[in-house]
Design a protein around this motif. Structure first.
Motif, PDB file in Angstrom:
ATOM      1  N   SER A 165       0.813  -1.091  -0.043  1.00 37.36           N
ATOM      2  CA  SER A 165      -0.050  -0.071   0.171  1.00 37.36           C
ATOM      3  C   SER A 165       0.884   1.223  -0.082  1.00 37.36           C
ATOM      4  CB  SER A 165      -0.856   0.046   1.138  1.00 37.36           C
ATOM      5  OG  SER A 165      -1.899  -0.968   1.229  1.00 37.36           O
ATOM      6  N   GLY A 166       2.154   0.846   0.324  1.00 32.95           N
ATOM      7  CA  GLY A 166       3.092   2.166   0.279  1.00 32.95           C
ATOM      8  C   GLY A 166       4.231   2.062  -0.160  1.00 32.95           C
ATOM      9  N   THR A 167       5.302   2.318   0.701  1.00 30.07           N
ATOM     10  CA  THR A 167       6.896   2.433   0.566  1.00 30.07           C
ATOM     11  C   THR A 167       7.220   1.217  -0.263  1.00 30.07           C
ATOM     12  OG1 THR A 167       6.973   3.706   2.687  1.00 30.07           O
ATOM     13  CG2 THR A 167       9.018   3.112   1.532  1.00 30.07           C
ATOM     14  N   GLY A 168       6.909   0.183   0.353  1.00 26.09           N
ATOM     15  CA  GLY A 168       7.506  -1.191  -0.303  1.00 26.09           C
ATOM     16  C   GLY A 168       8.672  -1.544   0.311  1.00 26.09           C
ATOM     17  N   SER A 169       8.967  -1.031   1.476  1.00 26.46           N
ATOM     18  CA  SER A 169      10.551  -1.373   2.031  1.00 26.46           C
ATOM     19  C   SER A 169      10.777  -2.845   2.225  1.00 26.46           C
ATOM     20  CB  SER A 169      10.916  -0.568   3.368  1.00 26.46           C
ATOM     21  OG  SER A 169       9.982  -1.046   4.304  1.00 26.46           O
ATOM     22  N   ASN A 170       9.467  -3.608   2.575  1.00 31.59           N
ATOM     23  CA  ASN A 170       9.690  -4.895   2.843  1.00 31.59           C
ATOM     24  C   ASN A 170       9.654  -5.634   1.442  1.00 31.59           C
ATOM     25  OD1 ASN A 170       9.460  -6.099   5.577  1.00 31.59           O
ATOM     26  ND2 ASN A 170       7.890  -4.507   5.630  1.00 31.59           N
ATOM     27  N   LEU A 171       8.891  -5.015   0.381  1.00 39.32           N
ATOM     28  CA  LEU A 171       9.238  -5.712  -0.817  1.00 39.32           C
ATOM     29  C   LEU A 171      10.676  -5.503  -1.297  1.00 39.32           C
ATOM     30  CD1 LEU A 171       8.218  -6.542  -3.849  1.00 39.32           C
ATOM     31  CD2 LEU A 171       7.360  -4.058  -4.160  1.00 39.32           C
ATOM     32  N   ARG A 172      10.926  -4.476  -1.093  1.00 37.09           N
ATOM     33  CA  ARG A 172      12.696  -4.227  -1.264  1.00 37.09           C
ATOM     34  C   ARG A 172      13.499  -5.151  -0.721  1.00 37.09           C
ATOM     35  NH1 ARG A 172      15.032   0.230  -3.425  1.00 37.09           N
ATOM     36  NH2 ARG A 172      13.366   1.367  -3.352  1.00 37.09           N
ATOM     37  N   ALA A 173      13.254  -5.276   0.442  1.00 35.31           N
ATOM     38  CA  ALA A 173      14.117  -6.488   1.424  1.00 35.31           C
ATOM     39  C   ALA A 173      13.875  -7.747   0.631  1.00 35.31           C
ATOM     40  CB  ALA A 173      13.745  -6.642   2.796  1.00 35.31           C
ATOM     41  N   VAL A 174      12.594  -8.159   0.257  1.00 34.94           N
ATOM     42  CA  VAL A 174      12.425  -9.482  -0.412  1.00 34.94           C
ATOM     43  C   VAL A 174      13.142  -9.521  -1.601  1.00 34.94           C
ATOM     44  CG1 VAL A 174      10.748 -10.871  -1.486  1.00 34.94           C
ATOM     45  CG2 VAL A 174      10.285  -9.993   0.640  1.00 34.94           C
ATOM     46  N   LEU A 175      13.004  -8.708  -2.442  1.00 35.59           N
ATOM     47  CA  LEU A 175      13.740  -8.515  -3.614  1.00 35.59           C
ATOM     48  C   LEU A 175      15.028  -8.793  -3.553  1.00 35.59           C
ATOM     49  CD1 LEU A 175      11.418  -5.827  -5.597  1.00 35.59           C
ATOM     50  CD2 LEU A 175      11.648  -8.140  -6.317  1.00 35.59           C
TER      51      LEU A 175
END
Ligand code: GRF
Length: 216
Positions: free
Chosen positions: A10-20
Protein backbone atom coordinates in the motif's frame (compact mmCIF):
# COMPACT_ATOMS: atom_id res chain seq x y z
CA UNK A 1 11.78 -24.08 -9.06
CA UNK A 2 11.54 -20.67 -7.33
CA UNK A 3 8.36 -20.19 -5.28
CA UNK A 4 6.05 -17.92 -7.33
CA UNK A 5 4.72 -15.14 -5.11
CA UNK A 6 2.46 -12.13 -5.48
CA UNK A 7 3.21 -9.21 -3.16
CA UNK A 8 0.50 -6.81 -1.96
CA UNK A 9 1.56 -3.33 -0.91
CA UNK A 10 0.00 0.00 0.00
CA UNK A 11 2.99 2.28 0.41
CA UNK A 12 6.78 2.51 0.52
CA UNK A 13 7.40 -1.15 -0.19
CA UNK A 14 10.52 -1.39 1.99
CA UNK A 15 9.63 -5.00 2.81
CA UNK A 16 9.16 -5.68 -0.91
CA UNK A 17 12.61 -4.19 -1.46
CA UNK A 18 14.06 -6.43 1.25
CA UNK A 19 12.45 -9.51 -0.34
CA UNK A 20 13.70 -8.59 -3.83
CA UNK A 21 17.18 -8.02 -2.42
CA UNK A 22 17.18 -11.43 -0.74
CA UNK A 23 16.06 -13.06 -4.01
CA UNK A 24 18.78 -11.24 -5.96
CA UNK A 25 21.40 -12.40 -3.45
CA UNK A 26 20.22 -16.01 -3.59
CA UNK A 27 19.00 -15.97 0.04
CA UNK A 28 15.45 -16.87 -0.88
CA UNK A 29 14.31 -19.25 -3.63
CA UNK A 30 11.28 -17.26 -4.72
CA UNK A 31 10.15 -15.18 -7.69
CA UNK A 32 7.91 -12.12 -7.44
CA UNK A 33 5.51 -12.56 -10.36
CA UNK A 34 3.39 -9.51 -9.58
CA UNK A 35 2.97 -6.60 -7.19
CA UNK A 36 -0.60 -5.48 -6.48
CA UNK A 37 -1.55 -2.31 -4.60
CA UNK A 38 -4.76 -0.68 -3.43
CA UNK A 39 -3.13 2.71 -4.00
CA UNK A 40 -1.92 4.17 -7.31
CA UNK A 41 0.57 6.25 -5.32
CA UNK A 42 2.34 3.31 -3.66
CA UNK A 43 6.08 3.90 -4.17
CA UNK A 44 6.65 0.15 -4.19
CA UNK A 45 4.93 -0.01 -7.59
CA UNK A 46 7.86 1.93 -9.10
CA UNK A 47 10.23 -0.62 -7.61
CA UNK A 48 8.34 -3.42 -9.39
CA UNK A 49 8.03 -1.55 -12.68
CA UNK A 50 11.76 -0.77 -12.68
CA UNK A 51 12.36 -4.52 -12.54
CA UNK A 52 9.80 -5.42 -15.20
CA UNK A 53 7.55 -7.09 -12.61
CA UNK A 54 3.83 -7.04 -13.45
CA UNK A 55 1.78 -4.59 -11.39
CA UNK A 56 -1.90 -4.00 -10.79
CA UNK A 57 -3.80 -1.37 -8.81
CA UNK A 58 -7.18 -2.32 -7.33
CA UNK A 59 -8.62 0.79 -5.67
CA UNK A 60 -11.43 0.42 -3.16
CA UNK A 61 -13.05 3.66 -4.30
CA UNK A 62 -13.43 2.28 -7.83
CA UNK A 63 -16.01 -0.21 -6.55
CA UNK A 64 -19.58 0.35 -5.38
CA UNK A 65 -19.14 -2.05 -2.44
CA UNK A 66 -16.32 -3.54 -0.44
CA UNK A 67 -17.33 -7.05 -1.53
CA UNK A 68 -16.84 -6.07 -5.17
CA UNK A 69 -13.35 -4.79 -4.36
CA UNK A 70 -12.57 -8.04 -2.53
CA UNK A 71 -13.77 -10.05 -5.53
CA UNK A 72 -11.69 -7.97 -7.97
CA UNK A 73 -8.62 -8.31 -5.78
CA UNK A 74 -9.17 -12.07 -5.51
CA UNK A 75 -9.52 -12.36 -9.29
CA UNK A 76 -6.36 -10.30 -9.86
CA UNK A 77 -4.35 -12.46 -7.43
CA UNK A 78 -5.72 -15.74 -8.83
CA UNK A 79 -4.87 -14.60 -12.34
CA UNK A 80 -1.16 -14.83 -11.49
CA UNK A 81 -1.60 -18.26 -9.88
CA UNK A 82 0.89 -17.67 -7.05
CA UNK A 83 1.96 -20.34 -4.57
CA UNK A 84 2.05 -17.64 -1.87
CA UNK A 85 0.54 -14.19 -1.37
CA UNK A 86 2.78 -11.85 0.63
CA UNK A 87 1.20 -8.84 2.35
CA UNK A 88 3.99 -6.29 2.74
CA UNK A 89 2.75 -3.04 4.18
CA UNK A 90 -0.71 -3.76 2.78
CA UNK A 91 -3.08 -1.58 4.77
CA UNK A 92 -6.46 -3.14 3.96
CA UNK A 93 -8.05 -6.12 5.69
CA UNK A 94 -8.71 -8.92 3.21
CA UNK A 95 -12.29 -10.13 2.98
CA UNK A 96 -13.15 -13.56 4.37
CA UNK A 97 -13.81 -14.81 0.82
CA UNK A 98 -10.33 -13.74 -0.29
CA UNK A 99 -8.70 -15.42 2.71
CA UNK A 100 -10.80 -18.56 2.14
CA UNK A 101 -9.79 -18.64 -1.55
CA UNK A 102 -6.11 -19.05 -0.62
CA UNK A 103 -6.02 -21.15 2.58
CA UNK A 104 -2.61 -21.07 4.30
CA UNK A 105 -1.19 -19.29 1.25
CA UNK A 106 -1.32 -15.71 2.54
CA UNK A 107 1.28 -14.30 4.93
CA UNK A 108 1.61 -10.90 6.57
CA UNK A 109 4.16 -8.98 8.56
CA UNK A 110 2.87 -7.09 11.59
CA UNK A 111 4.99 -4.50 13.42
CA UNK A 112 4.55 -5.99 16.91
CA UNK A 113 5.26 -9.18 18.85
CA UNK A 114 1.83 -10.81 18.37
CA UNK A 115 -0.42 -11.54 20.13
CA UNK A 116 0.56 -8.19 21.66
CA UNK A 117 -0.63 -5.01 19.94
CA UNK A 118 -2.85 -6.31 17.17
CA UNK A 119 -4.15 -3.58 14.87
CA UNK A 120 -2.74 -0.13 14.20
CA UNK A 121 -0.39 2.34 15.96
CA UNK A 122 1.63 -0.49 17.46
CA UNK A 123 4.75 1.56 18.25
CA UNK A 124 2.83 4.32 20.08
CA UNK A 125 0.91 1.68 22.05
CA UNK A 126 4.11 -0.20 22.91
CA UNK A 127 5.70 3.01 24.22
CA UNK A 128 2.57 3.89 26.20
CA UNK A 129 2.60 0.38 27.71
CA UNK A 130 6.27 0.82 28.72
CA UNK A 131 7.20 -2.61 27.36
CA UNK A 132 10.94 -3.34 27.31
CA UNK A 133 10.73 -5.48 24.15
CA UNK A 134 8.88 -4.88 20.93
CA UNK A 135 9.32 -6.26 17.43
CA UNK A 136 7.68 -7.78 14.38
CA UNK A 137 5.78 -10.95 13.50
CA UNK A 138 5.40 -12.89 10.24
CA UNK A 139 2.20 -14.95 10.34
CA UNK A 140 -0.27 -16.78 8.14
CA UNK A 141 -3.40 -14.73 7.44
CA UNK A 142 -6.72 -15.99 8.76
CA UNK A 143 -10.07 -14.14 8.70
CA UNK A 144 -9.48 -12.70 12.20
CA UNK A 145 -7.08 -9.73 12.04
CA UNK A 146 -3.44 -10.37 13.04
CA UNK A 147 -4.31 -13.80 14.48
CA UNK A 148 -2.96 -16.54 12.20
CA UNK A 149 -0.22 -19.08 13.03
CA UNK A 150 3.10 -17.32 13.71
CA UNK A 151 5.99 -18.24 11.42
CA UNK A 152 8.82 -16.02 12.73
CA UNK A 153 9.21 -13.14 15.15
CA UNK A 154 12.01 -10.66 15.62
CA UNK A 155 12.44 -8.72 18.87
CA UNK A 156 14.02 -5.35 19.52
CA UNK A 157 14.76 -3.59 22.79
CA UNK A 158 12.82 -0.45 23.63
CA UNK A 159 15.27 2.24 24.71
CA UNK A 160 14.48 4.81 27.41
CA UNK A 161 13.23 7.98 25.74
CA UNK A 162 12.56 6.21 22.44
CA UNK A 163 10.40 8.25 20.09
CA UNK A 164 7.73 6.47 18.06
CA UNK A 165 9.79 7.14 14.93
CA UNK A 166 13.00 5.70 16.42
CA UNK A 167 11.22 2.56 17.61
CA UNK A 168 9.43 2.16 14.25
CA UNK A 169 12.73 2.40 12.39
CA UNK A 170 14.31 -0.19 14.68
CA UNK A 171 11.38 -2.57 14.17
CA UNK A 172 11.44 -2.03 10.40
CA UNK A 173 15.07 -3.20 10.26
CA UNK A 174 13.99 -6.39 12.00
CA UNK A 175 11.10 -6.76 9.56
CA UNK A 176 13.59 -6.62 6.69
CA UNK A 177 15.48 -9.50 8.31
CA UNK A 178 12.62 -11.84 9.24
CA UNK A 179 10.44 -11.48 6.12
CA UNK A 180 13.07 -12.74 3.66
CA UNK A 181 14.04 -15.46 6.15
CA UNK A 182 10.38 -16.52 6.46
CA UNK A 183 10.08 -16.71 2.66
CA UNK A 184 13.27 -18.77 2.48
CA UNK A 185 11.84 -21.27 4.98
CA UNK A 186 8.50 -21.40 3.17
CA UNK A 187 10.15 -21.80 -0.24
CA UNK A 188 12.18 -24.71 1.14
CA UNK A 189 9.02 -26.38 2.48
CA UNK A 190 10.32 -26.21 6.05
CA UNK A 191 7.17 -24.66 7.58
CA UNK A 192 4.20 -26.78 8.55
CA UNK A 193 1.03 -25.83 10.46
CA UNK A 194 -0.06 -28.41 13.03
CA UNK A 195 -3.04 -27.76 15.31
CA UNK A 196 -2.94 -24.06 14.49
CA UNK A 197 0.77 -23.64 15.27
CA UNK A 198 3.77 -23.50 12.96
CA UNK A 199 6.57 -26.01 13.10
CA UNK A 200 9.86 -25.12 11.43
CA UNK A 201 11.89 -28.22 10.56
CA UNK A 202 9.48 -30.06 12.88
CA UNK A 203 10.22 -27.80 15.86
CA UNK A 204 7.83 -25.30 17.47
CA UNK A 205 8.41 -21.61 16.71
CA UNK A 206 10.28 -20.10 19.69
CA UNK A 207 8.15 -18.03 22.08
CA UNK A 208 8.73 -14.28 21.61
CA UNK A 209 9.93 -14.01 25.23
CA UNK A 210 12.84 -16.34 24.41
CA UNK A 211 14.04 -14.28 21.45
CA UNK A 212 17.28 -12.33 21.74
CA UNK A 213 16.53 -8.75 20.70
CA UNK A 214 18.23 -7.68 17.49
CA UNK A 215 21.31 -5.53 18.09
CA UNK A 216 20.32 -1.88 17.77
C1 GRF B 1 5.65 -1.81 8.09
O1 GRF B 1 5.82 -1.40 9.42
C2 GRF B 1 4.88 -3.09 8.09
O2 GRF B 1 5.09 -3.85 9.26
C3 GRF B 1 3.48 -2.62 8.07
O3 GRF B 1 3.53 -1.57 7.11
C4 GRF B 1 4.74 -0.85 7.33
C5 GRF B 1 5.31 -0.36 6.03
O4 GRF B 1 5.76 -1.46 5.28
N1 GRF B 1 2.56 -3.66 7.73
P1 GRF B 1 6.57 -1.21 3.88
O5 GRF B 1 7.71 -0.27 4.19
O6 GRF B 1 5.58 -0.58 2.91
O7 GRF B 1 7.03 -2.58 3.47
Amino acid sequence: MPLPIVVLISGTGSNLRAVLGAIDEGRCDARVIAVISDRESAKGLDLARDRGIATAVIKLKDFAARELWDAALTRAIAGYDPALIVLAGFMKLLGTHTVARFPQRIINIHPALLPAFKGLDTHRRALESRVERHGATVHFVVPEMDSGPIILQGAVSVHPGDSEEALAARVLKTEHRIYPLSLKLLAEGRVKVVDGHCLIDGLPVPDSESLVPDPT
